[in-house]
Design an enzyme around this catalytic site. Structure first.
Site, PDB file in Angstrom:
ATOM      1  N   TYR A  58      -4.831   1.541  -6.601  1.00 52.07           N
ATOM      2  CA  TYR A  58      -4.448   2.368  -7.744  1.00 52.07           C
ATOM      3  C   TYR A  58      -4.557   1.572  -9.048  1.00 52.07           C
ATOM      4  O   TYR A  58      -3.573   1.365  -9.755  1.00 52.07           O
ATOM      5  CB  TYR A  58      -3.017   2.876  -7.597  1.00 52.07           C
ATOM      6  CG  TYR A  58      -2.701   3.648  -6.352  1.00 52.07           C
ATOM      7  CD1 TYR A  58      -3.669   4.377  -5.670  1.00 52.07           C
ATOM      8  CD2 TYR A  58      -1.403   3.662  -5.843  1.00 52.07           C
ATOM      9  CE1 TYR A  58      -3.359   5.084  -4.517  1.00 52.07           C
ATOM     10  CE2 TYR A  58      -1.084   4.368  -4.697  1.00 52.07           C
ATOM     11  CZ  TYR A  58      -2.069   5.066  -4.037  1.00 52.07           C
ATOM     12  OH  TYR A  58      -1.736   5.756  -2.902  1.00 52.07           O
ATOM     13  N   HIS A 126      -3.954   0.659   4.069  1.00 52.42           N
ATOM     14  CA  HIS A 126      -4.223   1.856   3.274  1.00 52.42           C
ATOM     15  C   HIS A 126      -5.381   2.687   3.846  1.00 52.42           C
ATOM     16  O   HIS A 126      -6.477   2.174   4.051  1.00 52.42           O
ATOM     17  CB  HIS A 126      -4.554   1.419   1.849  1.00 52.42           C
ATOM     18  CG  HIS A 126      -4.473   2.511   0.838  1.00 52.42           C
ATOM     19  ND1 HIS A 126      -4.566   2.282  -0.513  1.00 52.42           N
ATOM     20  CD2 HIS A 126      -4.278   3.851   0.960  1.00 52.42           C
ATOM     21  CE1 HIS A 126      -4.446   3.418  -1.176  1.00 52.42           C
ATOM     22  NE2 HIS A 126      -4.291   4.398  -0.292  1.00 52.42           N
TER      23      HIS A 126
END
Length: 372
Positions: A58, A126
Site C-alpha cells: 500500500y 499478502h
C-alpha cells in the site's frame, strides 16, 4: 533482542475495530500525504481506535504512518504498547510477488524502518492465492523464525480465496505443529457477500486460528453512493459492471429512505462480526479510512452496534467483548433494509470476485500471457 512468547491468543488482544492503512495509498486516493495521515491517526487515537493494518504494497502507507506515529503529537502521548501495528509481506506490486525467506526477512526489516518501530504486532503473507502454496508455507516459517527473534509477535495470512486460506491454515498446523495466529479475508463479510461466515470461520477454528480480520466491509468502496474509489493507479476494482449498477440502484433505494448504503453496510459487517465472536475466537472489522470526516462517521456508526463507555479504551482493546444483545437489537431494526438491498442485488448477492482469475499464472507468479 526480546523473544516473544505468544501464549496469549490474539483473540484476547485485538480490538473489534481496526484502521485500514490502504487509505493512505495510491490505490485508494490520488494524493496520500503525511499531513493526511497525521490528522487521521491523531484523531483516531483520541477516539480510541489504535489498531492499524497496512502493507508494504500500500505505497506509501507505511512511510506516512511511520512519520505520523513518530510525530510529537502522537509519540509524546502514546507509548508503543498502546497501539497495534499489522503489516504484510510478499506482494510487491500488482503483478510482482516474492515469498522467498530472504525477501520476507528483508521486507519485515524495511517495514520496521518505515514504521519506525522495534517490533510488529502482526505480519501477514499478502494475497496468498497468487503464489504456489509451498512458497506461502516457507514464508510462514520465516515469519515464525522472526517471532523467535523478537521482530514479530503474531503471524497470519491474508487473501480473498476462502478455500485457499483454509487449506493453508490446516497445512501450517500440520507442518509447524502450531497454528497461524490470524487470517485476514476481504469483502466477504458484507451486505453483498457473506461467504466468510458460512464457508470460512469454522474451518479456521478447526485449524487453531483464534482471530479473523474481515477487511473491506464496503467491498473496496462498492457499497456506497458515489461509486468505487479511483486513485492514481486508476480503476482497479474487480466488480463487473452489472454488480456496479446493482450497487448503485441499492444505494439510491437506501438514500430515498433517509439512510446511507455505506453506513448500512458497515453496520451489517460489524454486527455479523460481533455475532460470531466469543472469548476464544474474535472476528474484527478493518475499516478503510481516508479522512477525519470518514473516521468520525464510521466510528459513529460503530457505536450504534458496539458496547460503549466514556473511556475510549473500549475501542482499542478486546476487553469489552462482543455485545450480542446490542448487535441483535440493531440487526432487527435494520433487517428490512438489509433484505431489500440484497433483493436488489439479486444474482449478484454472494457473487465472488475472481481471484487471481484466469489471467494469472499461479505457478509462475505472473500474468498468464507473459512469456520469457
Amino acid at each position: 533482542m526480546t523473544t516473544f512468547r505468544t501464549t496469549t491468543p490474539l483473540s484476547r488482544l485485538l480490538p473489534p475495530l481496526v484502521l485500514g492503512g490502504a487509505g493512505f495509498s495510491y490505490q485508494i486516493i490520488s494524493n496520500p500525504s503525511s499531513t493526511q495521515a497525521l490528522q487521521v491517526l491523531k484523531r483516531a487515537f483520541e477516539l480510541g481506535l489504535r489498531a492499524i493494518d497496512t502493507s508494504s504494497y500500500y505505497h506509501p502507507s507505511e512511510v506516512l504512518l511511520g512519520e505520523a506515529l513518530s510525530h510529537p503529537d502522537i509519540a509524546s502521548n502514546y507509548t508503543r504498547d498502546q497501539y497495534i501495528l499489522m503489516t504484510k509481506v510478499g506482494r510487491i506490486t500488482a503483478t510482482q510477488f516474492d515469498y522467498s525467506p530472504a525477501w520476507v526477512r528483508q521486507s519485515v526489516t524495511r517495514s520496521l524502518e518505515r514504521l519506525r518501530t522495534c517490533y510488529l504486532d502482526v505480519v501477514f503473507c499478502h494475497d496468498v492465492e497468487f503464489v504456489p502454496e509451498d512458497e506461502v508455507l516457507e514464508a510462514v516459517g520465516a515469519l515464525f523464525e522472526m517471532v523467535g527473534q523478537g521482530h514479530i509477535k503474531y503471524v497470519g495470512i491474508s487473501g480473498y480465496r476462502i478455500d485457499v486460506l483454509a487449506h493453508i491454515a490446516r497445512r501450517v498446523q500440520e507442518i509447524y505443529s502450531r497454528p497461524l495466529d490470524i487470517v485476514q479475508n476481504w469483502a466477504q463479510l458484507t451486505l453483498q457477500n457473506d461467504r466468510l461466515a458460512r464457508e470460512g470461520l469454522e474451518a479456521f477454528r478447526e485449524a487453531g486460528v483464534s482471530c479473523v480480520c474481515s477487511s473491506s466491509p464496503l467491498a473496496i468502496g462498492l457499497l456506497r453512493s458515489n461509486g468505487v474509489p479511483v486513485g492514481d493507479l486508476g480503476d482497479f476494482h474487480p466488480a463487473p459492471q452489472g454488480l456496479r449498477r446493482a450497487a448503485k440502484e441499492a444505494a439510491d433505494y437506501v438514500a430515498a429512505r433517509g439512510e446511507s448504503l455505506a453506513t448500512l453496510a458497515l453496520r451489517y459487517s460489524i454486527i455479523r462480526a460481533q455475532s460470531i465472536s466469543d472469548a476464544d475466537f474474535r472476528v474484527t472489522t478493518i475499516m478503510g479510512i481516508t479522512s477525519i470526516a470518514e473516521l468520525e462517521d464510521n466510528l459513529g456508526t460503530a457505536r450504534q452496534v458496539l458496547p460503549m463507555s466514556d473511556e475510549p479504551r473500549w475501542l482499542w482493546t478486546a476487553d469489552a467483548g462482543p455485545s450480542v444483545e446490542l448487535s441483535q437489537r440493531k440487526f432487527e431494526e435494520d433487517e428490512m433494509l438489509f433484505k431489500s438491498v440484497q433483493k436488489i442485488l439479486g444474482p449478484w448477492k454472494d457473487y465472488s470476485f475472481p481471484s487471481p482469475g484466469n489471467g494469472w499464472d499461479v505457478a509462475r507468479k505472473r500474468p498468464a500471457e507473459t512469456r520469457l
